[in-house]
Motif scaffolding. Structure first.
Motif, PDB file in Angstrom:
ATOM      1  N   ASN A 174       1.010  -1.354  -0.043  1.00 39.95           N
ATOM      2  CA  ASN A 174       0.016  -0.006   0.009  1.00 39.95           C
ATOM      3  C   ASN A 174       0.834   1.282  -0.029  1.00 39.95           C
ATOM      4  N   GLU A 213       0.654   4.210  -1.006  1.00 38.45           N
ATOM      5  CA  GLU A 213       0.184   5.346  -0.898  1.00 38.45           C
ATOM      6  C   GLU A 213       0.104   5.821   0.666  1.00 38.45           C
ATOM      7  N   LYS A 228       3.062   7.850   1.314  1.00 38.72           N
ATOM      8  CA  LYS A 228       2.977   9.116   0.823  1.00 38.72           C
ATOM      9  C   LYS A 228       1.834  10.146   1.700  1.00 38.72           C
ATOM     10  N   ASP A 229       0.932   9.375   2.103  1.00 37.71           N
ATOM     11  CA  ASP A 229       0.026  10.006   3.183  1.00 37.71           C
ATOM     12  C   ASP A 229       0.578  10.311   4.583  1.00 37.71           C
ATOM     13  N   GLN A 280       3.109  13.110   4.344  1.00 40.39           N
ATOM     14  CA  GLN A 280       2.415  14.562   4.196  1.00 40.39           C
ATOM     15  C   GLN A 280       1.864  14.975   5.399  1.00 40.39           C
ATOM     16  N   GLN A 322      10.620   4.789  -5.580  1.00 46.11           N
ATOM     17  CA  GLN A 322       9.171   5.385  -5.566  1.00 46.11           C
ATOM     18  C   GLN A 322       9.034   6.003  -4.225  1.00 46.11           C
ATOM     19  N   PHE A 340       7.671   9.793  -2.866  1.00 45.41           N
ATOM     20  CA  PHE A 340       6.606  10.320  -2.115  1.00 45.41           C
ATOM     21  C   PHE A 340       7.074  11.001  -0.926  1.00 45.41           C
TER      22      PHE A 340
END
Length: 237
Positions: free
Chosen positions: A108, A110, A113-114, A117, A154, A158
């Motif tokens: 997962n 993402e 990335k989340d 952030q 990758q 991110f």
């Protein structure tokens, strides 16, 4: 930065051989005592892995982790079974300094990335564990089809900057770290902080890493098996 490690299983401090849960050695039945000894030696940072959590996908040694945070002043990083934003937030609110995302970075991406952030680059570490430069997941029980290099690339995209790189075939073996792999990745990703993990035997290994541009490492079995002492580690920190 040289970081002593405690791996948790069933509430105890253990070490695995090459990530094999069937080859588990008890290090200390009381991880808090071990952590306090690390702190008493003058070291300030601790690397914690919830081995059962990595296997289950959920923290399994949370009470021990809470005790370590509450009863030491160590700066603690934690990995193992961290698969959601809510879990990351729980650890950070508990007082954990930074959280290590391992398998979820593959399954997962993402999430990383989340998390970067939401919590910031300094709070999120990506654990890149593998064999033959291919990433392993789920407590090292499965091998993914992504290379360690591609995963790091990758994750940098991110916003991640810190990576703990473990060659599983060196982990717990006292055969020395995979310096070639570590240097290759550090040279490829010069903005990243590549932290060595797996196989470190003694102070000479740390000096060799430093001479090759790797200035951070996680040390586990060498401390437990007598390859180096906490006092020696403090002296070269």
């Amino acid at each position: 930065m040289w970081i002593p490690a405690i791996d948790l299983s069933n509430g105890q401090s253990v070490r695995l051989y090459k990530g094999d849960f069937d080859q588990k050695t008890l290090i200390n039945a009381d991880p808090l005592t071990q952590a306090q000894t690390i702190e008493a030696a003058g070291l300030t940072t601790l690397h914690l892995v919830d081995l059962d959590g990595a296997k289950a996908g959920n923290p399994e040694n949370l009470q021990v982790i809470k005790s370590l945070v509450a009863n030491t002043n160590l700066t603690i990083e934690v990995g193992g079974g961290i698969r959601t934003i809510e879990r990351i937030q729980q650890y950070l609110q508990l007082g954990i300094r930074r959280v290590i995302i391992g398998s979820a970075a593959v399954t997962n991406p993402e999430l990383v990335k989340d998390a970067v952030q939401k919590f910031g680059t300094d709070k999120i570490v990506v654990g890149v564990d593998g064999r033959n430069e291919m990433v392993a997941t789920q407590g090292w029980l499965d091998t993914a089809t992504v290379s360690m290099s591609d995963l790091i690339k990758q994750m940098i995209g991110f916003g991640a900057r810190t990576f703990i790189v473990t060659d599983i075939d060196r982990d717990g073996t006292m055969q020395g770290p995979n310096v070639d792999l570590l240097v290759k990745l550090q040279n490829e990703f010069q903005t990243a902080d590549i932290i060595a993990s797996g196989g470190i035997r003694d102070i000479d290994d740390l000096k060799n890493l430093k001479d090759n541009g790797i200035t951070s490492a996680v040390i586990g079995k060498a401390l437990a098996a007598g390859g180096m002492t906490l006092e020696q580690l403090k002296a070269v920190s």
